[in-house]
Design an enzyme around this catalytic site. Structure first.
Site, PDB file in Angstrom:
ATOM      1  N   HIS A   1       0.816  -1.216   0.000  1.00  0.00           N
ATOM      2  CA  HIS A   1       0.000   0.000   0.000  1.00  0.00           C
ATOM      3  C   HIS A   1       0.852   1.268   0.000  1.00  0.00           C
ATOM      4  O   HIS A   1       0.345   2.347  -0.300  1.00  0.00           O
ATOM      5  CB  HIS A   1      -1.077  -0.010   1.092  1.00  0.00           C
TER       6      HIS A   1
ATOM      7  N   ASP B   1       1.111  -7.711   2.152  1.00  0.00           N
ATOM      8  CA  ASP B   1       1.246  -6.266   1.952  1.00  0.00           C
ATOM      9  C   ASP B   1       2.719  -5.844   1.819  1.00  0.00           C
ATOM     10  O   ASP B   1       3.281  -5.200   2.695  1.00  0.00           O
ATOM     11  CB  ASP B   1       0.566  -5.525   3.115  1.00  0.00           C
TER      12      ASP B   1
ATOM     13  N   SER C   1       3.859   2.357   8.271  1.00  0.00           N
ATOM     14  CA  SER C   1       3.596   1.351   7.238  1.00  0.00           C
ATOM     15  C   SER C   1       4.875   1.022   6.484  1.00  0.00           C
ATOM     16  O   SER C   1       5.571   1.934   6.034  1.00  0.00           O
ATOM     17  CB  SER C   1       2.562   1.868   6.250  1.00  0.00           C
TER      18      SER C   1
HETATM   19  N1  ARG Z   1      -4.667   0.371   7.270  1.00  0.00           N
HETATM   20  C1  ARG Z   1      -3.380   0.329   6.668  1.00  0.00           C
HETATM   21  C2  ARG Z   1      -2.544   1.505   7.109  1.00  0.00           C
HETATM   22  O1  ARG Z   1      -3.024   2.587   7.281  1.00  0.00           O
HETATM   23  C3  ARG Z   1      -3.438   0.360   5.191  1.00  0.00           C
HETATM   24  C4  ARG Z   1      -3.917  -0.871   4.586  1.00  0.00           C
HETATM   25  C5  ARG Z   1      -4.072  -0.738   3.111  1.00  0.00           C
HETATM   26  N2  ARG Z   1      -5.082  -1.654   2.687  1.00  0.00           N
HETATM   27  C6  ARG Z   1      -6.344  -1.300   2.394  1.00  0.00           C
HETATM   28  N3  ARG Z   1      -7.223  -2.239   2.212  1.00  0.00           N
HETATM   29  N4  ARG Z   1      -6.698  -0.037   2.302  1.00  0.00           N
HETATM   30  O2  ARG Z   1      -1.352   1.418   7.232  1.00  0.00           O
END
Ligand code: ARG
Length: 720
Positions: A84, A219, A655
């Site tokens: 992501h 991811d 992330s």
């Molecule tokens: N919630 C994750 C973060 O903010 C991002 C995940 C990305 N995946 C998604 N389905 N939007 O780091």
């Protein structure tokens, strides 16, 4: 009795980082914190964690594209980060014919790596500049201080700036302006895409599973830093060579157990752990619900279009993912803040503070002033959300709003002025970016809906003068959706911004009246100017006052609890931090126990052929059914471990961060937080908070078995 109770509340809920709470500055690790790390299992010295002179772990950690974290995993500048985080670059490299977002991509040699717009930053050194800052603003009243501060900070960073070598400084305010620390970075901008799994793997579970455990997402994505032959930053060139890093992380495929030590380095973007009860209330009652309602609407219209056509999907993918991610976050945040009774806890803490502060001139008035400040801003807070998440939530309106300075320059300075020419050049490039990502049908529906939502939800006294009266004269009943649909259709049909010929004619012979009569500009300009004129100054005053009070409050907290200061960490602000904890299972609610890892079995259980979020490449199903896991197998489970959870304290910005074992090896990549603790920006819950990580063995399996990119595996230093 009461007194004891108060001091327990103080030390547990706010002050001493409890359990695994804490985002520590790696260069200022107190002995007490380091000792605690060792007690938890760390086998490294302080110097190995962070050193200015010798290579240390911090040298392998980078800022990835200004908002994520990445880590160097080979002696040839190979980067691991999240899928992501690479998402935009992957979408940009894709076309309907070569759809890397959909199908994945691996470079089997360096010539196949793809140029990107990504930049990365290495941390060179850290300097405490508090004295220099305070000296320069000494004796100034708050208003003058904040006016002067930017120039003071710039003067300090100017001294370390060296454009040729990509060096630059950034000063972070710590403890709400009670300390200033400068980080000096080296920026590289020849970064190439090396590999990515298909989106069905990299975003498996989509928004349904986002912010949730159990999770089964691969991811990750892979990039490489290139440099000039001397190792210095250089613009993209075929002459550039892979960077030889000061340090890279070895990769452990030994596997993990419940309770293992886990450390996460990275760049957490923002927390507000010393938020007041007033702030929590405003968030829960106005800010979050407004944002969520507006994003619900925007996402619905975008999604309708994305499922229709892969070309539209590619166009909208990056924005959609960004909007959806924090739509779910803010919705969950309020639910958890209510569950944890954070408002009430903050109030209790504040009562104790108020009692302590009585008769202390520096602190006695803080909470009365907070109350006043919130009271005067609250009536306009929803309006602000409706501008930011609503009016400029329409991409057309957002682009139109960026033209306000262009209109100003045209009227005040004229078409021949340097100001106007500069604004025109900026507008031309912004228009290109806007059109590249523009999907008219969804945008038109968003604009119509937001026109009506603003009318219905925002206090009539705050509406821009005459706007709705005029709209009603031409289009009819303001309580009827059909009115806004007709209005929006006319905007999209008649605006010059979507019409190259008309735009070019404007650029060739710019006249303010052309902008002023453009229906998209009228809409965006009217609402944004109304806000900027009447409400933005109130917001600025509100924020400035809050910052002034926050600084004093923070100082007071430290004074009130001198013993706890050693175990205090500053709020996250996108400066490098290290957090430590353990791999650990948890109980999300009564009678339910969550395992600390999840496996391939769960992927197959969730798999739904053809689904938007839970589909998988057929090769993956085949390999998993055959149990073809190679050296990446988890022997205990006789399966692939896909994701695992730890107790680490992280937040957005982390992330892509490396999850590191007790010996400094990479065991996974952090990519999310769990739903049950989404209050974490404001209140960390020591029992429920978990970081969700992709197991590095799953990453390597995807690269090797699914992607056939043995070349990448060969580049790593595997610890078996
Ligand atoms: N919630 C994750 C973060 O903010 C991002 C995940 C990305 N995946 C998604 N389905 N939007 O780091």
């Amino acid at each position: 009795m009461k007194k004891i109770f108060v001091s327990i509340v103080l030390s547990i809920s706010l002050l001493k980082a409890s359990a695994d709470e804490g985002m520590w500055l790696p260069m200022l690790l107190g002995q007490q914190v380091y000792n605690d790390m060792v007690k938890k299992g760390l086998k490294l010295t302080k110097e190995q964690l962070y050193s200015i002179n010798k290579s240390s772990l911090k040298d392998a950690i980078i800022i990835f594209n200004g908002g994520c974290t990445g880590e160097i995993v080979s002696n040839q500048g190979l980067i691991f980060t999240n899928h992501h985080c690479g998402y935009g670059a992957i979408a940009n490299a894709s076309s309907v014919e070569h759809n890397y977002l959909k199908d994945g991509f691996y470079a089997y040699n360096k010539d196949q790596e793809i140029k990107s717009e990504i930049t990365v930053q290495f941390l060179e050194k850290i300097v405490d500049v508090t004295k220099d800052v305070e000296e320069a603003v000494k004796g100034l009243a708050w208003a003058d201080r904040i006016k002067k501060l930017p120039e003071v900070l710039k003067m300090i960073t100017d001294k370390v700036e060296d454009k040729e070598n990509g060096l630059g400084g950034r000063i972070y305010s710590m403890f709400k302006g009670n300390q200033y620390i400068m980080y000096v970075y080296k920026t590289y901008n020849d970064i190439r895409l090396v590999g990515t799994p298909p989106e069905s793997v990299g975003k498996f579970g989509g928004d349904t599973d986002n912010w949730e455990w159990p999770r089964h997402t691969g991811d990750f994505s892979i990039f490489r830093v290139y440099a000039a032959k001397d190792g210095e930053p250089a613009a993209y060139s075929t002459e550039n060579v892979p960077l030889k890093p000061k340090h890279f992380l070895p990769v452990s495929i030994k596997g993990i157990k419940d309770g293992d030590y886990a450390m996460i380095y990275g760049y957490p973007g923002g927390t507000n752990r010393y938020e007041t009860s007033f702030g929590v209330k405003l968030k829960n009652e106005i800010e979050n619900p407004s944002l969520v309602g507006l994003r619900d609407m925007r996402l619905k219209y975008m999604h309708e279009q994305m499922v229709k056509d892969p070309a539209i999907k590619l166009k909208l993918a990056e924005n959609y993912a960004r909007i959806a991610n924090y739509w779910k976050f803010f919705d969950g945040e309020t639910k958890q803040l209510l569950k944890f009774k954070t408002f009430e806890q903050k109030q209790q803490y504040e009562q104790a503070f108020i009692k302590w502060a009585k008769n202390k001139p520096a602190y006695g008035n803080i909470f009365a002033e907070y109350a006043k400040n919130y009271e005067s801003w609250t009536p306009y807070s929803k309006h602000r959300q409706y501008i930011n998440e609503g009016i400029v939530g329409s991409p057309l309106a957002a682009f139109a709003a960026t033209l306000i300075p262009l209109e100003d320059a045209l009227i005040n300075k004229g078409a021949e002025s340097a100001e106007f020419k500069k604004a025109m050049a900026a507008a031309t490039s912004k228009r290109k970016a806007f059109l590249d990502a523009e999907d008219r049908p969804s945008d038109e529906k968003i604009l119509a809906a937001v026109g009506m939502m603003f009318y219905t939800d925002i206090d009539k006294n705050q509406h821009p003068e005459d706007f709705y009266e005029n709209l009603s004269k031409t289009y009819g009943d303001l309580n009827d959706e059909a009115t806004y649909k007709k209005w929006a259709k006319d905007i999209f049909t008649n605006t010059i911004f979507l019409d190259d010929a008309k735009w070019d004619a404007f650029a060739a012979k710019p006249e303010a009246s052309i902008l002023q009569n453009d229906p998209a500009y009228i809409f965006a300009g009217t609402f944004v100017k109304n806000y900027n004129k009447k409400y933005a100054p109130l917001y600025t005053a509100f924020v400035d006052k809050n910052n002034e009070l926050g600084k004093a409050y923070m100082k007071g907290i430290m004074e009130m609890n001198p013993d706890a200061v050693k175990k205090m960490y500053p709020d996250a602000n996108f400066s490098m931090r290290v957090s430590y904890g353990n791999v650990k299972s948890y109980k999300p609610r009564d009678a339910v126990q969550y395992d600390y890892i999840c496996t391939g079995k769960g992927i197959i259980e969730k798999y739904k052929a053809g689904d938007y979020e839970f589909d998988l490449p057929s090769k993956q199903i085949e390999l998993m059914k055959k149990k073809d896991f190679g050296q990446y197998i988890d022997k205990g489970r006789n399966d692939l471990v896909v994701n695992f959870i730890t107790t680490n304290d992280i937040t957005g910005g982390n992330s892509g961060s490396p999850v590191i074992d007790a010996n400094g090896n990479l065991i996974g990549l952090a990519f999310d937080g769990n739903y049950e603790a989404l209050s974490h920006k404001i209140a960390f819950d020591k029992d429920l908070n978990r970081t969700i990580c992709v197991d590095v063995r799953y990453v390597l399996w995807c690269i090797d078995k699914l992607g056939g990119a043995k070349n990448i595996i060969d580049e790593l230093k595997l610890v078996k």
